[in-house]
Design an enzyme around this catalytic site. Structure first.
Site, PDB file in Angstrom:
ATOM      1  N   ASP A   3      -1.355   0.505  -1.260  1.00  0.00           N
ATOM      2  CA  ASP A   3      -0.666  -0.477  -0.427  1.00  0.00           C
ATOM      3  C   ASP A   3       0.014  -1.531  -1.292  1.00  0.00           C
ATOM      4  OD1 ASP A   3      -0.168  -1.586   2.256  1.00  0.00           O
ATOM      5  OD2 ASP A   3      -1.528  -3.182   1.645  1.00  0.00           O
ATOM      6  N   GLU A  39       3.475   2.369  -2.242  1.00  0.00           N
ATOM      7  CA  GLU A  39       4.388   1.625  -1.380  1.00  0.00           C
ATOM      8  C   GLU A  39       5.067   0.559  -2.251  1.00  0.00           C
ATOM      9  OE1 GLU A  39       4.332  -0.865   2.814  1.00  0.00           O
ATOM     10  OE2 GLU A  39       2.731  -1.196   1.355  1.00  0.00           O
TER      11      GLU A  39
END
Length: 555
Positions: free
Chosen positions: A205, A245
Site C-alpha cells: 500500500d 501502489e
C-alpha cells in the site's frame, strides 16, 4: 526464456482479481462477508478464469479505515473468521489453480496496535522509536495529506506521550519509523509469517510514503527498504511477487522497479495509463492514451505493469491537468457528490458509461489486451455499479451481487445489519447479478469469461514488447505486442461512430497470415502488405495474431 523461468514469473501472464472478504459473501447470516463464504465461492472464481486472488486487508482492526487501520499483523479479524479458515482458503484456492496475494499495509498501524500503546506510554519504551515523534511539528503547512477532507495536518498531539506524532493518513493511523532497523526486521517477520501459510506475494500500500518519508534523516537510501524486502521474500519463495501502489508519472516509476537490474518491486500499477484512458474515453479520442503508451519507459524483463480500470479507492485523476480533470468529471461525474478529494471520482465504470454494453466491453477488452497484467476489481465481471449513498471511497465497496434475492444474495441477514448496502435501481441486484448472467449467453459475465480465457491463451500480451501503431483515425487505438517471433495486434474504436481505419503494422515477415482471435472470418479486413484496412463498428474491439506462414498455427 526457459519454462522454469516463466513459471517463476507466473504473474507476467496472470489475471488478478481483487476482492474484499467482508463484502464478497456472508456464509453465516451476520451481515458481514467471511472467509468461509469466500471458500464457498472459489469455484465461481476458478470458472471465471482468473488466476490470482488479491485479498484486501482482513487483519484485526477497529474498522475506522475499512481494515487499513491494523491492530495485529498476525491475525484475522474475528468478524471474518480465523487463521484456520485462512489456511483452508489457501489450500482450496491452490487446489483450483489460484494463487493468493494479500495487502501488506506497513506505512502505519492503528493507534490501538500494541506497539503504539506501548510507544506512547513512556519515552524510554523500546517501542517509542517504532514511530516518528517531535516535540514541535515542523513549521508551515503540511505536505502530502492523503485525506484532506478529514485532516489538515500530518502531525497530531498525543497527550499521554507529550509529543507530536507523524501520520500521512488519518490521525488514528500513526506512521511507522522505517529509519529504525528493528521496524524493518518486523516487516520481514510479518511477510515471512504469511508466506509460511502459503501466500504468493503482497500488494504494498502507498509505497512512496513508505520509502520517501521513512529514512531521510539517517543517511539511508530509502529504496534500500524495497531491495531488502524483495531479497527477503525471494529467498523464502522464488516465485513470490511484490505489487506496488505507486501513483507517479512514468519516469519516476522506474526507480521503484529498481532501475535496471529491477531488484525492487516486481509489478507497479499503471496509474499514468489508467488516467489517460479515462481522458480518451471522455473525449472519444484515443490519442491521449496512445501518447501515454509511447511514453512508458522500458522496464526490466523481470518486471511488469499492472493495468486496471477501477480499484477500491477513488478514481484518481491527479496526473491530468486541471482542465483535463474537468473534462473527465464533466462526462463521468458531473454531480459534486460523485467527486472526491478534488482529484477523483467515486464511481464504478458501468454507470459512468451509462451501462452501454458495447462501450463497457471495449474498455475491458482494452484492459485485457494492454501490455502487462490485468487486475479486476470484484463485480466488474458483471457490470456492478456504485452506491453513492455510502460515504466517500466506500461507495464502490458494496456487497457482491449474487442474485436478485434480498441483499443481492450476499447475506441472509436483515438489511439493517449489512456491513454496507448494495445500490438500488438499474445497477442494483435486480438488474445486475451473477445468477441471471450465468444463464444468459450474451451477458457481461459470459463475455468476460471468454475474454479472460482468450487473454490467458495470448501470452504475447503479458510477455511481449509494445508498439503503438499509426492509424488514420483519431478515435482508433492500435497496438501490437511481439514475443518469440509472433505478434498480436489489438484495435479499439473509442468512438460511438462506425469507421474504416488504416493501420500501419510496421515491420512484418515477408509472408504472413492474419488470424482473428475473437470472431471467425476476416471479411471486414483488407491486407495491403504491412497495412490493414479494417471496418469497425462504434466502440468496436478486435484482436488478431500475426504469424509467419512457415510457423505452426497457434490455437
Amino acid at each position: 526464456m526457459s519454462r522454469a523461468q516463466m513459471s517463476d514469473l507466473w504473474w507476467k501472464n496472470a489475471v488478478i482479481y481483487c476482492l474484499d472478504i467482508e463484502t464478497f459473501y456472508d456464509s453465516n447470516g451476520d451481515g458481514w462477508g467471511d472467509l468461509t463464504g469466500l471458500i464457498e465461492r472459489i469455484e465461481y472464481l476458478a470458472d471465471l478464469g482468473v488466476t490470482c486472488l488479491w485479498l484486501m486487508p482482513f487483519y484485526p482492526s477497529p474498522g475506522r479505515d475499512d481494515g487499513y487501520d491494523i491492530a495485529d499483523f498476525y491475525g484475522v479479524d474475528t468478524s471474518l473468521g480465523t487463521l484456520g479458515d485462512f489456511v483452508v482458503l489457501i489450500r482450496t484456492a491452490k487446489d483450483r489453480g489460484l494463487r493468493v496475494i494479500i495487502d501488506l499495509v506497513v506505512n502505519h498501524t492503528s493507534d490501538r496496535h500494541p506497539w503504539f500503546r506501548q510507544a506512547r506510554a513512556s519515552r524510554s519504551s523500546p517501542f517509542r522509536d517504532y514511530y516518528v515523534w517531535r516535540d514541535e511539528p515542523p513549521p508551515g503547512p503540511s505536505p502530502n495529506i492523503v485525506f484532506p477532507d478529514a485532516e489538515d495536518s500530518i502531525w497530531s498531539w498525543d497527550e499521554r506521550a507529550g509529543q507530536w506524532y507523524l501520520h500521512h493518513f488519518y490521525a488514528h493511523q500513526p506512521d511507522l519509523n522505517y529509519a529504525n532497523p528493528v521496524v524493518r526486521a518486523e516487516i520481514d517477520k510479518i511477510a515471512g509469517f504469511w508466506m509460511e501459510l502459503g501466500v504468493d506475494g503482497f500488494r504494498i500500500d502507498a509505497v512512496p510514503f513508505l520509502v520517501e518519508e521513512g529514512a531521510q534523516d539517517v543517511g539511508l537510501d530509502p529504496h534500500e527498504l524495497l531491495k531488502d524486502l524483495r531479497s527477503f521474500i525471494s529467498r523464502r519463495n522464488g516465485g513470490a511477487v511484490l505489487l506496488g501502489e505507486v501513483n507517479l508519472p512514468p519516469r519516476p516509476l522506474i526507480k521503484f522497479f529498481g532501475g535496471h537490474p529491477g531488484d525492487q518491486l516486481h509489478m507497479l500499477f499503471n496509474f499514468p495509463v489508467m488516467q489517460r484512458m479515462y481522458l480518451a474515453l471522455a473525449r472519444e479520442d484515443a490519442r491521449p492514451l496512445a501518447r501515454q503508451l509511447k511514453l512508458l519507459p522500458k522496464i526490466p524483463p523481470e518486471c511488469q505493469w499492472a493495468n486496471f480500470v477501477r480499484n477500491h479507492d477513488e478514481l484518481t485523476l491527479d496526473q491530468l491537468t486541471e482542465n483535463q480533470q474537468g473534462e473527465v468529471a464533466d462526462v463521468f461525474g458531473p454531480d459534486e457528490d460523485m467527486q472526491l478529494f478534488g482529484r477523483g471520482l467515486r464511481r464504478r465504470l458501468p454507470p459512468m458509461l451509462d451501462g452501454n454494453p458495447e462501450r463497457m466491453r471495449m474498455t475491458y477488452s482494452l484492459l485485457l489486451s494492454l501490455p502487462g497484467t490485468p487486475v479486476l476489481f470484484y463485480g466488474e465481471e458483471i457490470g456492478m455499479g456504485e452506491n453513492l449513498s455510502v460515504p466517500g471511497r466506500l461507495s464502490v465497496r458494496t456487497p457482491m451481487q449474487w442474485s436478485s434475492d434480498r441483499n443481492g444474495g450476499f447475506s441472509s441477514a436483515p438489511p439493517s445489519r449489512l456491513r454496507r448496502q448494495p445500490p438500488s435501481g438499474r445497477f442494483g441486484p435486480m438488474g445486475v447479478n451473477v445468477a441471471d448472467q450465468e444463464r444468459d449467453p450474451d451477458s457481461m459475465l459470459i463475455w468476460m469469461e471468454r475474454m479472460i480465457r482468450r487473454r490467458r491463451e495470448t501470452p504475447e500480451l503479458g510477455w511481449g514488447a509494445l508498439t503503438v501503431c499509426d492509424t488514420d483515425e483519431n478515435a482508433v487505438l492500435a497496438h501490437r505486442c511481439d514475443w518469440e517471433g509472433r505478434s498480436v495486434l489489438v484495435v479499439h474504436n473509442f468512438s460511438s461512430s462506425p469507421t474504416t481505419t488504416r493501420v500501419d503494422l510496421g515491420r512484418l515477415p515477408a509472408d504472413y497470415r492474419l488470424d482473428d482471435l475473437l470472431s471467425p472470418g476476416l471479411s471486414d479486413v483488407r491486407q495491403r502488405r504491412n497495412r490493414l484496412e479494417i471496418d469497425l463498428q462504434g466502440f468496436d474491439h478486435r484482436w488478431f495474431r500475426i504469424e509467419a506462414t512457415d510457423q505452426p498455427r497457434r490455437p
